[in-house]
Motif scaffolding. Structure first.
Motif, PDB file in Angstrom:
ATOM      1  N   ALA A   1       0.842  -1.201   0.000  1.00  0.00           N
ATOM      2  CA  ALA A   1       0.000   0.000   0.000  1.00  0.00           C
ATOM      3  C   ALA A   1       0.871   1.244   0.000  1.00  0.00           C
ATOM      4  O   ALA A   1       2.023   1.213   0.454  1.00  0.00           O
ATOM      5  CB  ALA A   1      -0.932   0.017   1.212  1.00  0.00           C
ATOM      6  N   GLY A   2       0.300   2.349  -0.490  1.00  0.00           N
ATOM      7  CA  GLY A   2       1.044   3.601  -0.490  1.00  0.00           C
ATOM      8  C   GLY A   2       0.129   4.787  -0.719  1.00  0.00           C
ATOM      9  O   GLY A   2      -0.969   4.654  -1.266  1.00  0.00           O
TER      10      GLY A   2
ATOM     11  N   LEU B   1       4.037  10.461  -7.667  1.00  0.00           N
ATOM     12  CA  LEU B   1       5.040  10.465  -6.606  1.00  0.00           C
ATOM     13  C   LEU B   1       4.525   9.653  -5.430  1.00  0.00           C
ATOM     14  O   LEU B   1       3.387   9.842  -4.987  1.00  0.00           O
ATOM     15  CB  LEU B   1       5.337  11.896  -6.157  1.00  0.00           C
ATOM     16  N   THR B   2       5.346   8.732  -4.925  1.00  0.00           N
ATOM     17  CA  THR B   2       4.985   7.973  -3.737  1.00  0.00           C
ATOM     18  C   THR B   2       5.332   8.797  -2.508  1.00  0.00           C
ATOM     19  O   THR B   2       6.508   8.963  -2.180  1.00  0.00           O
ATOM     20  CB  THR B   2       5.735   6.629  -3.692  1.00  0.00           C
ATOM     21  N   ARG B   3       4.320   9.332  -1.864  1.00  0.00           N
ATOM     22  CA  ARG B   3       4.553  10.130  -0.658  1.00  0.00           C
ATOM     23  C   ARG B   3       5.041   9.242   0.493  1.00  0.00           C
ATOM     24  O   ARG B   3       5.961   9.591   1.217  1.00  0.00           O
ATOM     25  CB  ARG B   3       3.251  10.839  -0.282  1.00  0.00           C
ATOM     26  N   VAL B   4       4.415   8.091   0.649  1.00  0.00           N
ATOM     27  CA  VAL B   4       4.831   7.122   1.655  1.00  0.00           C
ATOM     28  C   VAL B   4       4.299   5.763   1.229  1.00  0.00           C
ATOM     29  O   VAL B   4       3.216   5.665   0.650  1.00  0.00           O
ATOM     30  CB  VAL B   4       4.293   7.512   3.052  1.00  0.00           C
TER      31      VAL B   4
ATOM     32  N   ASP C   1       8.789  -1.384  -1.534  1.00  0.00           N
ATOM     33  CA  ASP C   1       9.243  -0.887  -2.833  1.00  0.00           C
ATOM     34  C   ASP C   1       8.299  -1.220  -3.981  1.00  0.00           C
ATOM     35  O   ASP C   1       8.451  -0.662  -5.074  1.00  0.00           O
ATOM     36  CB  ASP C   1      10.633  -1.457  -3.149  1.00  0.00           C
ATOM     37  N   VAL C   2       7.351  -2.125  -3.775  1.00  0.00           N
ATOM     38  CA  VAL C   2       6.429  -2.490  -4.857  1.00  0.00           C
ATOM     39  C   VAL C   2       5.609  -1.284  -5.300  1.00  0.00           C
ATOM     40  O   VAL C   2       5.443  -1.018  -6.493  1.00  0.00           O
ATOM     41  CB  VAL C   2       5.501  -3.639  -4.421  1.00  0.00           C
ATOM     42  N   VAL C   3       5.099  -0.521  -4.328  1.00  0.00           N
ATOM     43  CA  VAL C   3       4.304   0.667  -4.649  1.00  0.00           C
ATOM     44  C   VAL C   3       5.160   1.697  -5.378  1.00  0.00           C
ATOM     45  O   VAL C   3       4.724   2.312  -6.354  1.00  0.00           O
ATOM     46  CB  VAL C   3       3.696   1.275  -3.372  1.00  0.00           C
ATOM     47  N   GLN C   4       6.387   1.876  -4.905  1.00  0.00           N
ATOM     48  CA  GLN C   4       7.297   2.830  -5.536  1.00  0.00           C
ATOM     49  C   GLN C   4       7.517   2.483  -7.010  1.00  0.00           C
ATOM     50  O   GLN C   4       7.418   3.338  -7.889  1.00  0.00           O
ATOM     51  CB  GLN C   4       8.638   2.827  -4.796  1.00  0.00           C
ATOM     52  N   ARG C   5       7.786   1.213  -7.289  1.00  0.00           N
ATOM     53  CA  ARG C   5       8.047   0.798  -8.670  1.00  0.00           C
ATOM     54  C   ARG C   5       6.785   0.867  -9.523  1.00  0.00           C
ATOM     55  O   ARG C   5       6.840   1.292 -10.685  1.00  0.00           O
ATOM     56  CB  ARG C   5       8.616  -0.627  -8.687  1.00  0.00           C
ATOM     57  N   ALA C   6       5.648   0.489  -8.963  1.00  0.00           N
ATOM     58  CA  ALA C   6       4.387   0.567  -9.715  1.00  0.00           C
ATOM     59  C   ALA C   6       4.083   2.004 -10.106  1.00  0.00           C
ATOM     60  O   ALA C   6       3.609   2.273 -11.215  1.00  0.00           O
ATOM     61  CB  ALA C   6       3.252  -0.011  -8.881  1.00  0.00           C
TER      62      ALA C   6
ATOM     63  N   GLN D   1       0.125  -4.997 -17.396  1.00  0.00           N
ATOM     64  CA  GLN D   1       0.909  -6.192 -17.711  1.00  0.00           C
ATOM     65  C   GLN D   1       2.306  -6.109 -17.097  1.00  0.00           C
ATOM     66  O   GLN D   1       2.834  -7.106 -16.585  1.00  0.00           O
ATOM     67  CB  GLN D   1       1.001  -6.368 -19.230  1.00  0.00           C
ATOM     68  N   ARG D   2       2.911  -4.917 -17.143  1.00  0.00           N
ATOM     69  CA  ARG D   2       4.253  -4.751 -16.567  1.00  0.00           C
ATOM     70  C   ARG D   2       4.218  -4.974 -15.063  1.00  0.00           C
ATOM     71  O   ARG D   2       5.096  -5.642 -14.506  1.00  0.00           O
ATOM     72  CB  ARG D   2       4.772  -3.338 -16.879  1.00  0.00           C
ATOM     73  N   VAL D   3       3.227  -4.406 -14.388  1.00  0.00           N
ATOM     74  CA  VAL D   3       3.113  -4.570 -12.935  1.00  0.00           C
ATOM     75  C   VAL D   3       2.872  -6.037 -12.586  1.00  0.00           C
ATOM     76  O   VAL D   3       3.441  -6.571 -11.630  1.00  0.00           O
ATOM     77  CB  VAL D   3       1.972  -3.684 -12.374  1.00  0.00           C
ATOM     78  N   HIS D   4       2.038  -6.690 -13.391  1.00  0.00           N
ATOM     79  CA  HIS D   4       1.727  -8.102 -13.143  1.00  0.00           C
ATOM     80  C   HIS D   4       2.971  -8.977 -13.286  1.00  0.00           C
ATOM     81  O   HIS D   4       3.264  -9.812 -12.411  1.00  0.00           O
ATOM     82  CB  HIS D   4       0.645  -8.551 -14.128  1.00  0.00           C
ATOM     83  N   THR D   5       3.706  -8.800 -14.375  1.00  0.00           N
ATOM     84  CA  THR D   5       4.848  -9.684 -14.650  1.00  0.00           C
ATOM     85  C   THR D   5       6.091  -9.303 -13.842  1.00  0.00           C
ATOM     86  O   THR D   5       6.806 -10.182 -13.357  1.00  0.00           O
ATOM     87  CB  THR D   5       5.194  -9.658 -16.148  1.00  0.00           C
ATOM     88  N   GLU D   6       6.357  -8.013 -13.672  1.00  0.00           N
ATOM     89  CA  GLU D   6       7.578  -7.592 -12.988  1.00  0.00           C
ATOM     90  C   GLU D   6       7.461  -7.629 -11.465  1.00  0.00           C
ATOM     91  O   GLU D   6       8.426  -7.939 -10.766  1.00  0.00           O
ATOM     92  CB  GLU D   6       7.961  -6.169 -13.418  1.00  0.00           C
ATOM     93  N   LEU D   7       6.272  -7.320 -10.960  1.00  0.00           N
ATOM     94  CA  LEU D   7       6.115  -7.180  -9.512  1.00  0.00           C
ATOM     95  C   LEU D   7       5.276  -8.281  -8.880  1.00  0.00           C
ATOM     96  O   LEU D   7       5.129  -8.312  -7.658  1.00  0.00           O
ATOM     97  CB  LEU D   7       5.487  -5.809  -9.196  1.00  0.00           C
TER      98      LEU D   7
END
Length: 230
Positions: free
Chosen positions: A45-46, A56-59, A63-68, A106-112
């Protein structure tokens, strides 16, 4: 439907913890971390904000949220870019087959390794602060109970951010009033005038010099001298 009593107890504890937290950053991190435990299907969550066309990920909880969010900014598509007051909640139950934001999903599904996501606008009647983003790993999906719990957390975040802004604005206003008051006192003593005349002097100098009243007041309070006329 899951039992509500344990969930209410957890939200009560969160409310108390937020009230006891020392600052806004700590409160936001606490709320986001609690999202993972309060929303049964949530694994990440973020709190995200739109900034100059990106996200921008405030918090975040990890790291999953940051990369997504980075992928949303890179690809120019994604739920956090679209969540608005008109559509304050967006759920994508299966990112592997999503037609909306197909490249990002698709990128979020496969990479994360994320299977489902949900984004909720964090807002009050006066202001929108960003979005609460929740991600469920492959094999899990958000249901109606998850949505209800996420909405409650989003409400906590909105109150936290709103209160923080109000406190900040009150602090600034108090500082400005004290600064102007000190400058008025110096002007009253230096020019032998009353308080109203001292404020009129500040306002007139502000207009003539194209400077804010509080900036002039700070200079007078610091130097204890009249500023040069423009």
């Amino acid at each position: 439907m899951r039992e509500t009593a344990p969930r209410l107890d957890e939200f009560t504890r969160l409310t108390r913890a937020l009230a006891a937290a020392p600052d806004e950053s700590t409160r936001l991190q606490l709320a986001v971390d609690s999202t993972v435990s309060l929303v049964t299907s949530c694994d990440h969550a973020g709190l995200t904000v739109n900034q100059r066309g990106g996200v921008l990920t405030r918090v975040g909880s990890d790291d999953v949220v940051q990369r997504a969010n980075e992928l949303q900014s890179e690809l120019g598509e994604g739920p956090c870019l679209d969540v608005t007051r008109d559509q304050d909640t967006l759920v994508i139950p299966d990112l592997a087959t999503a037609r909306r934001y197909p490249t990002w999903a698709q990128r979020v599904h496969t990479e994360l390794g994320v299977g489902s996501m949900m984004s909720l606008l964090v807002y009050t009647d006066q202001h929108s602060y960003g979005a609460l983003s929740l991600y469920a790993d492959i094999g899990r999906r958000f249901d109606a109970d998850d949505l209800a719990s996420a909405q409650a957390v989003a409400g906590h975040l909105a109150v936290t951010l709103s209160a923080g802004r109000e406190i900040e604005h009150l602090s600034i206003a108090m500082h400005n009033r004290l600064t102007i008051g000190r400058a008025q006192g110096i002007l009253m003593s230096t020019l032998d005038i009353d308080a109203d005349a001292a404020f009129d002097y500040l306002r007139r100098m502000s207009m003539e010099s194209n400077r804010k009243v509080v900036d002039l007041a700070e200079e007078i309070a610091r130097t204890r001298a009249l500023p040069p006329r423009p």
